[in-house]
Write a protein that holds these residues in place. Structure first.
Motif, mmCIF file in Angstrom:
data_model
loop_
_atom_site.group_PDB
_atom_site.id
_atom_site.type_symbol
_atom_site.label_atom_id
_atom_site.label_comp_id
_atom_site.label_asym_id
_atom_site.label_seq_id
_atom_site.Cartn_x
_atom_site.Cartn_y
_atom_site.Cartn_z
ATOM 1 N N PHE A 1 0.860 -1.183 0.000
ATOM 2 C CA PHE A 1 0.000 0.000 0.000
ATOM 3 C C PHE A 1 0.895 1.231 0.000
ATOM 4 O O PHE A 1 1.828 1.310 0.807
ATOM 5 C CB PHE A 1 -0.867 0.052 1.265
ATOM 6 N N LEU A 2 0.601 2.186 -0.864
ATOM 7 C CA LEU A 2 1.293 3.468 -0.859
ATOM 8 C C LEU A 2 0.497 4.429 0.009
ATOM 9 O O LEU A 2 -0.634 4.786 -0.326
ATOM 10 C CB LEU A 2 1.424 4.025 -2.277
ATOM 11 N N LEU A 3 1.058 4.815 1.137
ATOM 12 C CA LEU A 3 0.398 5.763 2.035
ATOM 13 C C LEU A 3 1.083 7.117 1.926
ATOM 14 O O LEU A 3 2.276 7.206 1.616
ATOM 15 C CB LEU A 3 0.445 5.267 3.480
ATOM 16 N N PHE A 4 0.324 8.159 2.220
ATOM 17 C CA PHE A 4 0.839 9.523 2.129
ATOM 18 C C PHE A 4 0.000 10.394 3.048
ATOM 19 O O PHE A 4 -1.117 10.020 3.431
ATOM 20 C CB PHE A 4 0.787 10.035 0.682
ATOM 21 N N SER B 1 -4.268 -13.681 3.552
ATOM 22 C CA SER B 1 -3.582 -14.171 2.361
ATOM 23 C C SER B 1 -2.251 -14.792 2.762
ATOM 24 O O SER B 1 -1.835 -14.744 3.916
ATOM 25 C CB SER B 1 -3.346 -13.026 1.371
ATOM 26 N N CYS B 2 -1.583 -15.334 1.779
ATOM 27 C CA CYS B 2 -0.284 -15.963 2.014
ATOM 28 C C CYS B 2 0.866 -14.950 1.964
ATOM 29 O O CYS B 2 2.022 -15.335 2.106
ATOM 30 C CB CYS B 2 -0.064 -17.054 0.976
ATOM 31 N N CYS B 3 0.555 -13.689 1.791
ATOM 32 C CA CYS B 3 1.589 -12.661 1.619
ATOM 33 C C CYS B 3 1.584 -11.670 2.779
ATOM 34 O O CYS B 3 0.562 -11.454 3.419
ATOM 35 C CB CYS B 3 1.353 -11.880 0.333
ATOM 36 N N ASP B 4 2.724 -11.063 2.999
ATOM 37 C CA ASP B 4 2.813 -9.976 3.978
ATOM 38 C C ASP B 4 2.167 -8.725 3.409
ATOM 39 O O ASP B 4 2.240 -8.477 2.206
ATOM 40 C CB ASP B 4 4.274 -9.653 4.313
ATOM 41 N N VAL B 5 1.558 -7.946 4.281
ATOM 42 C CA VAL B 5 1.019 -6.641 3.910
ATOM 43 C C VAL B 5 2.030 -5.599 4.371
ATOM 44 O O VAL B 5 2.438 -5.595 5.535
ATOM 45 C CB VAL B 5 -0.359 -6.392 4.554
ATOM 46 N N LYS B 6 2.431 -4.735 3.448
ATOM 47 C CA LYS B 6 3.434 -3.703 3.758
ATOM 48 C C LYS B 6 2.903 -2.331 3.364
ATOM 49 O O LYS B 6 2.293 -2.172 2.311
ATOM 50 C CB LYS B 6 4.735 -3.961 2.981
ATOM 51 N N PHE B 7 3.165 -1.355 4.227
ATOM 52 C CA PHE B 7 2.831 0.034 3.953
ATOM 53 C C PHE B 7 4.112 0.770 3.598
ATOM 54 O O PHE B 7 5.133 0.626 4.280
ATOM 55 C CB PHE B 7 2.208 0.709 5.178
ATOM 56 N N ASP C 1 6.295 0.616 6.677
ATOM 57 C CA ASP C 1 7.341 -0.393 6.706
ATOM 58 C C ASP C 1 8.610 0.042 5.985
ATOM 59 O O ASP C 1 9.651 -0.589 6.152
ATOM 60 C CB ASP C 1 6.816 -1.694 6.084
ATOM 61 N N GLY C 2 8.504 1.097 5.177
ATOM 62 C CA GLY C 2 9.697 1.541 4.483
ATOM 63 C C GLY C 2 9.423 2.595 3.437
ATOM 64 O O GLY C 2 8.297 3.046 3.247
ATOM 65 N N LYS C 3 10.523 2.977 2.768
ATOM 66 C CA LYS C 3 10.450 3.933 1.666
ATOM 67 C C LYS C 3 9.968 3.218 0.411
ATOM 68 O O LYS C 3 10.338 2.059 0.159
ATOM 69 C CB LYS C 3 11.833 4.514 1.361
ATOM 70 N N LEU C 4 9.201 3.920 -0.392
ATOM 71 C CA LEU C 4 8.700 3.341 -1.633
ATOM 72 C C LEU C 4 9.838 2.843 -2.514
ATOM 73 O O LEU C 4 9.739 1.769 -3.114
ATOM 74 C CB LEU C 4 7.838 4.353 -2.386
ATOM 75 N N CYS C 5 10.929 3.576 -2.570
ATOM 76 C CA CYS C 5 12.047 3.182 -3.439
ATOM 77 C C CYS C 5 12.687 1.864 -3.003
ATOM 78 O O CYS C 5 13.382 1.228 -3.795
ATOM 79 C CB CYS C 5 13.091 4.287 -3.515
ATOM 80 N N ASP C 6 12.431 1.430 -1.769
ATOM 81 C CA ASP C 6 12.983 0.173 -1.281
ATOM 82 C C ASP C 6 12.077 -1.027 -1.564
ATOM 83 O O ASP C 6 12.464 -2.169 -1.318
ATOM 84 C CB ASP C 6 13.263 0.262 0.219
ATOM 85 N N MET C 7 10.874 -0.767 -2.067
ATOM 86 C CA MET C 7 9.957 -1.846 -2.393
ATOM 87 C C MET C 7 10.447 -2.567 -3.647
ATOM 88 O O MET C 7 10.877 -1.926 -4.604
ATOM 89 C CB MET C 7 8.554 -1.283 -2.643
ATOM 90 N N ARG D 1 2.819 -8.694 -5.183
ATOM 91 C CA ARG D 1 1.663 -9.385 -5.761
ATOM 92 C C ARG D 1 0.541 -8.407 -6.064
ATOM 93 O O ARG D 1 -0.214 -8.573 -7.019
ATOM 94 C CB ARG D 1 1.178 -10.462 -4.794
ATOM 95 N N CYS D 2 0.424 -7.374 -5.228
ATOM 96 C CA CYS D 2 -0.645 -6.387 -5.374
ATOM 97 C C CYS D 2 -0.123 -5.044 -4.869
ATOM 98 O O CYS D 2 0.532 -4.994 -3.830
ATOM 99 C CB CYS D 2 -1.859 -6.843 -4.563
ATOM 100 N N PHE D 3 -0.418 -3.985 -5.603
ATOM 101 C CA PHE D 3 -0.004 -2.630 -5.220
ATOM 102 C C PHE D 3 -1.243 -1.749 -5.189
ATOM 103 O O PHE D 3 -1.964 -1.668 -6.191
ATOM 104 C CB PHE D 3 1.021 -2.086 -6.217
ATOM 105 N N VAL D 4 -1.502 -1.116 -4.054
ATOM 106 C CA VAL D 4 -2.739 -0.365 -3.833
ATOM 107 C C VAL D 4 -2.434 1.112 -3.587
ATOM 108 O O VAL D 4 -1.579 1.451 -2.761
ATOM 109 C CB VAL D 4 -3.514 -0.929 -2.625
ATOM 110 N N VAL D 5 -3.182 1.966 -4.294
ATOM 111 C CA VAL D 5 -3.061 3.416 -4.116
ATOM 112 C C VAL D 5 -4.421 3.954 -3.663
ATOM 113 O O VAL D 5 -5.380 3.948 -4.431
ATOM 114 C CB VAL D 5 -2.634 4.121 -5.422
ATOM 115 N N PRO D 6 -4.516 4.419 -2.408
ATOM 116 C CA PRO D 6 -5.774 5.004 -1.931
ATOM 117 C C PRO D 6 -5.948 6.424 -2.448
ATOM 118 O O PRO D 6 -5.029 6.993 -3.046
ATOM 119 C CB PRO D 6 -5.604 4.999 -0.414
#
Length: 170
Positions: A5-8, A26-32, A51-57, A63-68
């Motif tokens: 998830f991209l948070l801002f 799900s079988c995957c970790d959720v990361k912000f 969980d970190g900087k976007l550039c480190d993703m 598997r899935c990238f979400v933009v609110p």
């Protein structure tokens, strides 16, 4: 693999809360992620650690990238557009809701894709891209979960719809 998830600052957390809940099964970790890796203050006033900087993703592990939605001016930048293009190349699911759909459009993700920008729909799912209007957040969450095969059966899906969308007691 991760669900990212991209948070801002001033993002609308309510638009992604139900989806985030579904992804916990799900079988995957959720990361912000945020652009700078610092906590964000959502539109609703929540302070959220990321969980970190976007550039480190790693797009190859996404598997899935979400933009609110929300006040997206902060994420109208080449770094975000580049990540979205990299995620698209990896054929990961890309999901945007409300003004997050604008970011997908500006990044070129919606080119030749049926979306809430191109059609009068509350939720659209086409070409590994899901878009939604803000008030479609429950349908958005269900559509993303369906696309990621998170439901055990048609019965599980229908029970989820009945509970979350129609507020039926289980």
């Amino acid at each position: 693999m991760i669900h990212a998830f991209l948070l801002f600052d001033s993002c609308c957390m309510y638009e992604i809360v139900v989806l985030n809940y579904f992804l916990q099964f799900s079988c995957c970790d959720v990361k912000f992620y945020s652009l700078d890796g610092n906590p964000v203050r959502t539109m609703e006033g929540y302070s959220v650690n990321v969980d970190g900087k976007l550039c480190d993703m790693d797009p190859g592990q996404t598997r899935c990238f979400v933009v609110p939605g929300g006040r997206v001016s902060e994420i109208r930048c080449e770094e975000v557009y580049q990540i979205l293009q990299e995620v698209k190349v990896q054929k990961a699911l890309i999901a945007g809701i409300c003004a997050g759909v604008d970011i997908l459009d500006e990044a070129g993700v919606l080119q030749d894709v049926v979306s809430t920008h191109s059609e009068d729909l509350d939720v659209a799912n086409d070409g590994n891209v899901i878009t939604s209007r803000a008030n479609g957040y429950v349908d958005f969450a269900i559509e993303v979960a369906k696309e990621l095969n998170l439901f055990e059966s048609e019965t599980d899906l229908q029970e989820t719809i009945d509970f979350w969308k129609y507020h039926k007691r289980m």
